[in-house]
Design a protein around this motif. Structure first.
Motif, PDB file in Angstrom:
ATOM      1  N   GLY A  62       0.785  -1.047  -0.010  1.00 27.99           N
ATOM      2  CA  GLY A  62       0.044   0.076  -0.193  1.00 27.99           C
ATOM      3  C   GLY A  62       0.894   1.199   0.186  1.00 27.99           C
ATOM      4  O   GLY A  62       1.691   1.243  -1.008  1.00 27.99           O
ATOM      5  N   ALA A  63       0.789   1.974   1.043  1.00 29.58           N
ATOM      6  CA  ALA A  63       1.524   3.394   1.096  1.00 29.58           C
ATOM      7  C   ALA A  63       2.309   3.216   2.390  1.00 29.58           C
ATOM      8  O   ALA A  63       2.068   2.690   3.446  1.00 29.58           O
ATOM      9  N   HIS A  64       3.070   4.293   2.396  1.00 32.31           N
ATOM     10  CA  HIS A  64       3.962   4.499   3.262  1.00 32.31           C
ATOM     11  C   HIS A  64       3.249   4.814   4.644  1.00 32.31           C
ATOM     12  O   HIS A  64       2.223   5.497   4.618  1.00 32.31           O
ATOM     13  N   GLU A  65       3.486   4.497   5.951  1.00 36.75           N
ATOM     14  CA  GLU A  65       2.529   4.681   7.127  1.00 36.75           C
ATOM     15  C   GLU A  65       2.219   5.980   7.320  1.00 36.75           C
ATOM     16  O   GLU A  65       1.108   6.337   8.057  1.00 36.75           O
ATOM     17  N   ARG A  66       3.248   6.721   7.073  1.00 34.13           N
ATOM     18  CA  ARG A  66       3.144   8.407   7.423  1.00 34.13           C
ATOM     19  C   ARG A  66       1.928   8.658   6.434  1.00 34.13           C
ATOM     20  O   ARG A  66       0.980   9.948   6.869  1.00 34.13           O
ATOM     21  N   ILE A  67       1.986   8.392   5.246  1.00 34.52           N
ATOM     22  CA  ILE A  67       0.640   8.880   4.408  1.00 34.52           C
ATOM     23  C   ILE A  67      -0.519   8.105   4.799  1.00 34.52           C
ATOM     24  O   ILE A  67      -1.566   8.844   4.913  1.00 34.52           O
ATOM     25  N   MET A  68      -0.762   6.848   5.128  1.00 32.54           N
ATOM     26  CA  MET A  68      -1.618   6.174   5.487  1.00 32.54           C
ATOM     27  C   MET A  68      -2.386   6.904   7.006  1.00 32.54           C
ATOM     28  O   MET A  68      -3.405   7.159   7.072  1.00 32.54           O
ATOM     29  N   GLN A  69      -1.390   7.581   7.837  1.00 32.09           N
ATOM     30  CA  GLN A  69      -2.092   8.202   9.050  1.00 32.09           C
ATOM     31  C   GLN A  69      -2.331   9.492   8.660  1.00 32.09           C
ATOM     32  O   GLN A  69      -3.437   9.973   9.001  1.00 32.09           O
ATOM     33  N   GLN A  70      -1.807  10.012   7.749  1.00 26.67           N
ATOM     34  CA  GLN A  70      -2.356  11.593   7.342  1.00 26.67           C
ATOM     35  C   GLN A  70      -3.720  11.424   6.481  1.00 26.67           C
ATOM     36  O   GLN A  70      -4.583  12.032   6.631  1.00 26.67           O
ATOM     37  N   LEU A  71      -3.774  10.310   5.617  1.00 31.56           N
ATOM     38  CA  LEU A  71      -4.996   9.967   4.964  1.00 31.56           C
ATOM     39  C   LEU A  71      -6.171   9.936   6.065  1.00 31.56           C
ATOM     40  O   LEU A  71      -7.419  10.236   5.902  1.00 31.56           O
ATOM     41  N   LEU A  72      -5.783   9.226   7.059  1.00 34.01           N
ATOM     42  CA  LEU A  72      -6.835   8.659   8.106  1.00 34.01           C
ATOM     43  C   LEU A  72      -7.196  10.059   9.123  1.00 34.01           C
ATOM     44  O   LEU A  72      -8.465  10.277   9.296  1.00 34.01           O
ATOM     45  N   LYS A  73      -6.110  10.759   9.262  1.00 39.71           N
ATOM     46  CA  LYS A  73      -6.206  12.180   9.970  1.00 39.71           C
ATOM     47  C   LYS A  73      -7.151  13.084   9.434  1.00 39.71           C
ATOM     48  O   LYS A  73      -8.077  13.875  10.092  1.00 39.71           O
ATOM     49  N   THR A  74      -7.170  13.272   7.982  1.00 39.64           N
ATOM     50  CA  THR A  74      -7.977  14.207   7.262  1.00 39.64           C
ATOM     51  C   THR A  74      -8.953  13.826   6.784  1.00 39.64           C
ATOM     52  O   THR A  74      -9.646  14.447   6.093  1.00 39.64           O
ATOM     53  N   ASN A  75      -9.461  12.395   7.139  1.00 41.24           N
ATOM     54  CA  ASN A  75     -10.556  11.761   6.377  1.00 41.24           C
ATOM     55  C   ASN A  75     -11.820  12.535   6.481  1.00 41.24           C
ATOM     56  O   ASN A  75     -12.671  12.480   5.518  1.00 41.24           O
ATOM     57  N   GLU A  76     -11.874  13.103   7.393  1.00 35.02           N
ATOM     58  CA  GLU A  76     -13.257  13.592   7.687  1.00 35.02           C
ATOM     59  C   GLU A  76     -13.556  15.242   7.305  1.00 35.02           C
ATOM     60  O   GLU A  76     -14.410  15.858   6.998  1.00 35.02           O
ATOM     61  N   ALA A 100     -13.120   8.597   2.781  1.00 33.93           N
ATOM     62  CA  ALA A 100     -13.782   7.361   2.626  1.00 33.93           C
ATOM     63  C   ALA A 100     -14.736   6.864   4.186  1.00 33.93           C
ATOM     64  O   ALA A 100     -14.205   7.506   5.122  1.00 33.93           O
ATOM     65  N   HIS A 101     -15.527   6.055   3.793  1.00 32.82           N
ATOM     66  CA  HIS A 101     -16.101   5.672   5.182  1.00 32.82           C
ATOM     67  C   HIS A 101     -15.226   4.770   5.942  1.00 32.82           C
ATOM     68  O   HIS A 101     -14.142   4.111   5.553  1.00 32.82           O
ATOM     69  N   GLU A 102     -15.144   5.242   7.110  1.00 36.92           N
ATOM     70  CA  GLU A 102     -14.192   4.422   8.145  1.00 36.92           C
ATOM     71  C   GLU A 102     -13.818   2.964   8.189  1.00 36.92           C
ATOM     72  O   GLU A 102     -12.462   2.812   8.614  1.00 36.92           O
ATOM     73  N   ARG A 103     -14.994   2.276   7.756  1.00 39.69           N
ATOM     74  CA  ARG A 103     -14.603   0.939   7.726  1.00 39.69           C
ATOM     75  C   ARG A 103     -13.888   0.516   6.425  1.00 39.69           C
ATOM     76  O   ARG A 103     -12.726  -0.264   6.525  1.00 39.69           O
ATOM     77  N   GLY A 154     -18.939   6.447  -0.426  1.00 40.45           N
ATOM     78  CA  GLY A 154     -18.239   5.485   0.627  1.00 40.45           C
ATOM     79  C   GLY A 154     -16.605   5.370   0.157  1.00 40.45           C
ATOM     80  O   GLY A 154     -16.076   5.222   1.116  1.00 40.45           O
ATOM     81  N   ALA A 155     -16.239   5.391  -1.054  1.00 39.59           N
ATOM     82  CA  ALA A 155     -15.268   5.123  -1.116  1.00 39.59           C
ATOM     83  C   ALA A 155     -14.027   6.180  -1.307  1.00 39.59           C
ATOM     84  O   ALA A 155     -14.700   7.175  -1.612  1.00 39.59           O
ATOM     85  N   LEU A 156     -12.742   5.983  -1.331  1.00 36.36           N
ATOM     86  CA  LEU A 156     -11.958   7.172  -1.807  1.00 36.36           C
ATOM     87  C   LEU A 156     -12.047   7.496  -3.151  1.00 36.36           C
ATOM     88  O   LEU A 156     -12.114   8.510  -3.611  1.00 36.36           O
ATOM     89  N   PHE A 157     -12.248   6.528  -3.924  1.00 34.20           N
ATOM     90  CA  PHE A 157     -12.350   6.492  -5.313  1.00 34.20           C
ATOM     91  C   PHE A 157     -12.839   5.045  -5.636  1.00 34.20           C
ATOM     92  O   PHE A 157     -12.596   3.900  -5.086  1.00 34.20           O
ATOM     93  N   GLY A 158     -13.256   4.975  -7.133  1.00 35.12           N
ATOM     94  CA  GLY A 158     -13.473   3.591  -7.721  1.00 35.12           C
ATOM     95  C   GLY A 158     -14.832   3.431  -8.382  1.00 35.12           C
ATOM     96  O   GLY A 158     -15.869   3.940  -7.499  1.00 35.12           O
ATOM     97  N   GLU A 159     -14.902   2.842  -9.299  1.00 36.06           N
ATOM     98  CA  GLU A 159     -16.192   2.452  -9.932  1.00 36.06           C
ATOM     99  C   GLU A 159     -16.016   0.995 -10.439  1.00 36.06           C
ATOM    100  O   GLU A 159     -15.120   0.616 -11.076  1.00 36.06           O
ATOM    101  N   ALA A 160     -16.902   0.142 -10.113  1.00 31.71           N
ATOM    102  CA  ALA A 160     -17.197  -1.152 -10.448  1.00 31.71           C
ATOM    103  C   ALA A 160     -17.947  -1.207 -11.650  1.00 31.71           C
ATOM    104  O   ALA A 160     -19.189  -1.263 -11.714  1.00 31.71           O
ATOM    105  N   VAL A 161     -17.226  -1.753 -12.912  1.00 37.00           N
ATOM    106  CA  VAL A 161     -17.770  -1.958 -14.121  1.00 37.00           C
ATOM    107  C   VAL A 161     -18.498  -3.481 -14.177  1.00 37.00           C
ATOM    108  O   VAL A 161     -17.771  -4.494 -13.835  1.00 37.00           O
TER     109      VAL A 161
END
Lengths: 344, 344, 344, 344
Positions: free
Chosen positions: A11-25, D12-15, D208-215
């Motif tokens: 996936g992505a570097h953990e700092r990126i994942m954390q940042q995505l999580l932090k800014t998610n809402e 995206a949705h938290e889940r 719900g997703a960050l991105f993505g379309e299912a064809v």
């Protein structure tokens, strides 16, 4: 299975994942018009010593190459590239789908040199039938190349000079740019890249991000209406902030360089052990991709535990293969591989 | 200046001119829906032993190649051709402009062979990344080739067989088809051509007509909606009867073959004198184009009186050039050229 | 059957046929690089009062529209046109096939006006989502229109002004230009056309020639590399001299105007008799196309002897149809038609 | 600023975020060949009652529309769509960039009906000049539409029937499909959608997703080589597992439906309060987009605290605007908006 087949297995570097999580809402405007993108643009401009550059974020490499090239060429023009170039071979004709021929130059190591471009350009314009042929309209290179090789500063300066003399924009595919900059023998900084070409991009997908490529447009003449091109080519991400957040993280304090260096260090360890065992290499790569030529039985043995990419046959008994490291490669896995190679 | 530079330096055969004059005031429907076109179609079907073929008339070669190829390929497919093929080199990227890559095979004499096609096809489908590459979608050859060479019956049958096994329509560019059929060593009839390929065309522009190419679609699966493609590619001539009248004249009593033979006879005379003088040839052509390799000073001398096409340098002192004859070549001019060569 | 269905039912004006015959055995270079083309260019430049114009010759209208438009637009731009425009309706998507949208404006009579263009342009740029929309890139009109109507000098000057203010090249399709210039109420000369637009073409196919359209590029910025575009779009006629000879003949002494006037005179005679009989017209055309609205039983009666084009239903009992005259229309045929109408 | 301007203002949705985090270090093959994608495909097939459907994952809507349409049409064919359709208006000509015209049908509410399609199809084939026109090649609709409206089961069945009779594949843009299925008056299930069309997609970006379309490709004839098209159109995500993980999460236990319903519930609350205040609506939407017509001064007042999209002017004093809810809309924000509207 421990994967060395490519540089996009995690996936992505953990700092990126954390940042995505932090800014998610956070609620932000769409289409990369948000503050994260703005910050990322500022970081990148600074890293490139290019305060006037336009910075755009796209999702993947093929899309980015297509969008850049379609934005530059007129319909009768083509993109000059190495015969092994990504746009020439591995994009399912995406460039042709926008109406343009890829004009290929021979290359054994993935690079094309200034003299080749000059010769091709002159040959076109000296041909009495040049109007019956695709006009060279830009030069496309990758740094590092598909084969892991890099341009020296002298080579890139010469290429840049020829391109400017010929009026051919120089486009650099930087899908693995970080790994090129981190090569031991690298003489080029991000600022050099920016200084010597017209448009380039900084690859995120293969270096720390979930996905994302940052396009840097240096040449003012090529800036106009680029966002229309992004949209037309399907690269205008609705939640553009995802790209901004990732590049913000990669460039706010040098993470991009640090994780690139890690990948190259890991690759050098692998290279060394193959060399020590007396194996030769298909290409002389100083970056994260290594191309040892190995006996087929050794490959079968290794494939029980490790994945790699088949590259090409070398005689009846050997094959060139590719081992990739990345920002995510675990040292313990490399050490295990080394032990297994040593034990061969 | 006596012109041997190409095979389209004059107007049309006098019988065609007379026929155009004679029919000039007739009122006919447009777009090749007239009776002249119908008659021409009937003559051509008969000449091809292909009673079910669809026959269409277009104006020029590039347009015809583009229209045929665009009508066959899906967007992710490319046209397999010799690296020297007309569509690969001399159509200003017209094929790419319709979105398709030309997939080139190496060729020294302009031909591609069955084995090359098979190998290329297999290489594509055996590549794990084939979805990232342009899929071979048809095979394009010229008969005779750009280099004046011709396919033997064995070669064309083998190529046809491979194409059918691989599901690749075989398209034959017949811009100079008459000259190929008239070659001394020709083993192929128009009916053979029709039997062995899926679509081909009979060139008029270079053989007797003011302009015009007659497309013959043999494969039922490729017939649908072809007139839409003609229109979209700018080939739907308003006064389509002009094409009908010309092909009617060429095929009602064998004029096409007769004037093709004349051109080849003239070319053989030129070939002979060059050979007698000890000059070698770049290609072993038995058709209307001859490619002698001559000293540059001889060429300068000849150019005072004759035009020819420069082909390529051969070392520092010689060049390969092209002398073309055509249906319109006057014997007296050839004899004068021969004398001047003998006198060198 | 006496044909009034369109303006391309005959061959060419006899002077053109004679000239083609006379020059038939001349040997000339190909691709419109010959002296006939040069002379024709000089005549046309003079007729347009445009000494610096670039003149190119293409074969047909769809091809010409496509080539011009493809040479001007960048990929994210579209051509603004009347919803009834030829490029919008009757070219099998040739413009779209080059990647561009036709942006249509409503029109009842085939014309679009300055205010419409300005409003459309402003709407685009004022939309916050304009990057998600096709950018207007040029304006395309026909003079006369598909419906036989013509622009007044005031209308064309206003349109030209708006286009220049908006940076939108104005392209005029002149497939029937002569008939527009010859209209009784015409206020526009060829020089006016040249002065007010950026690129236009002079139709030969429908006015005296076997085929051929002469493109006149006025705007210097649009001249570059146009011959590449001609080749790529299949319009580079091998025997380009055929186009040169025809336009040379049409423009050396005003033949083009003279035969255009004849067609319009014939059309006016037809118009008059329909009007006298109390029939109304779908469009108020002063050129060679007339669109009477006739009872269906009258149409059936007329169709026994004359061909015309169905245009559209008008209620259950009537239809709008098109009667075309041309340079080739015989007065005796028009007189016969008139008698038959009078006798209805 | 509380954002109601569109349905992609959050991440995206938290889940989904948790799942991305949890799987982040997994090593998987690229390009959607991983197990997460396989699982997601299985869930979706089941949800669609379409065991034989091909499922592909792409990144965004414009890319998905372009890829699907380019994979279906031949070059002379166009996509029939509402004049307000996303592909007709808001994709910067992406469809045209692949060479195809969008053939627009009038629509006031965003829908097109079976009779319109039939009439358009008949008009094409009954036109004597149909070969000069773009052939209808597929029908494209959105459910719900750009205007929030939905097709009734009767309407969709009728449309499906006409499409099948005419041989026109029916493509459904489901960028907001969940919101359509969750509408109070919805009569259509995912299985109905699958049963009635040939290809559709399930939007993740807006649901719900960050991105993505299912064809989802139902029609066997349209399945071939689709992955080539994804690659050519820049939609082949290197880390394809990101798409798999997201759709796996959305479909493993009905999360997609649940969060869609939330958005619609929120939208209904907003609708109700506007209605209660006596405002009318531009479209009668039962989904997550609401289009009240409001006095301009009210809009200025609301814009201090809330973002919305301007839709169109309604007279001089009012405007139609769009308020969007989404899976992420917070009830407290809706309640605050309601209070502020009530207080107007």
């Amino acid at each position: 299975m421990i994967r060395f087949e490519c540089d996009y297995t995690e996936g992505a570097h953990e700092r990126i994942m954390q940042q995505l999580l932090k800014t998610n809402e956070e609620q932000t405007p769409g289409y990369s018009m948000d503050e994260h993108c703005e910050k990322a643009r500022a970081y990148i401009r600074k890293a490139c010593h290019a305060e006037n550059a336009d910075i755009h974020f796209l999702v993947g490499g093929t899309q980015t190459n297509t969008t850049i090239i379609a934005s530059i060429l007129r319909p009768h023009q083509g993109a000059v590239a190495a015969v092994t170039g990504h746009i020439a071979v591995h994009e399912t004709g995406a460039i042709e789908a926008t109406g343009h021929k890829v004009l290929t130059l021979p290359s054994d190591d993935g690079k094309i040199l200034a003299e080749q471009v000059k010769e091709f350009y002159d040959a076109h314009w000296n041909d009495v039938n040049h109007e019956h042929m695709v006009q060279p309209g830009l030069v496309y290179i990758s740094h590092p190349t598909e084969n892991g090789t890099t341009y020296s500063k002298l080579e890139l300066e010469a290429l840049s000079k020829v391109c400017r003399e010929c009026g051919l924009p120089l486009v650099i595919d930087g899908a693995r740019l970080g790994y090129g900059l981190a090569a031991k023998d690298s003489e080029l900084s991000l600022a050099d890249i920016a200084r010597l070409c017209d448009v380039f991009y900084i690859g995120g997908t293969k270096i720390g991000a979930l996905f994302g490529e940052a396009v840097v447009i240096i040449n003012d003449a090529l800036k106009k209406d680029f966002r229309y091109f992004i949209k037309q080519n399907g690269g205008m991400l609705a939640k553009g902030r995802l790209l901004g957040i990732q590049f913000e993280t990669l460039f706010e304090d040098g993470l991009y360089y640090k994780i690139s260096k890690h990948a190259v260090d890991m690759a050098m360890m692998i290279r060394e052990v193959f060399a020590e065992k007396g194996f030769s290499f298909r290409y002389d790569s100083t970056t994260n991709q290594q191309f040892p030529i190995l006996p087929n039985d050794v490959l079968i043995k290794l494939s029980e535990k490790y994945s790699y990419s088949f590259w090409e046959k070398v005689g009846d008994t050997h094959s060139a293969v590719r081992f990739c490291t990345s920002w995510a490669t675990k040292k313990e896995n490399v050490e295990m591989l080394i032990k297994d190679i040593e034990a061969l």
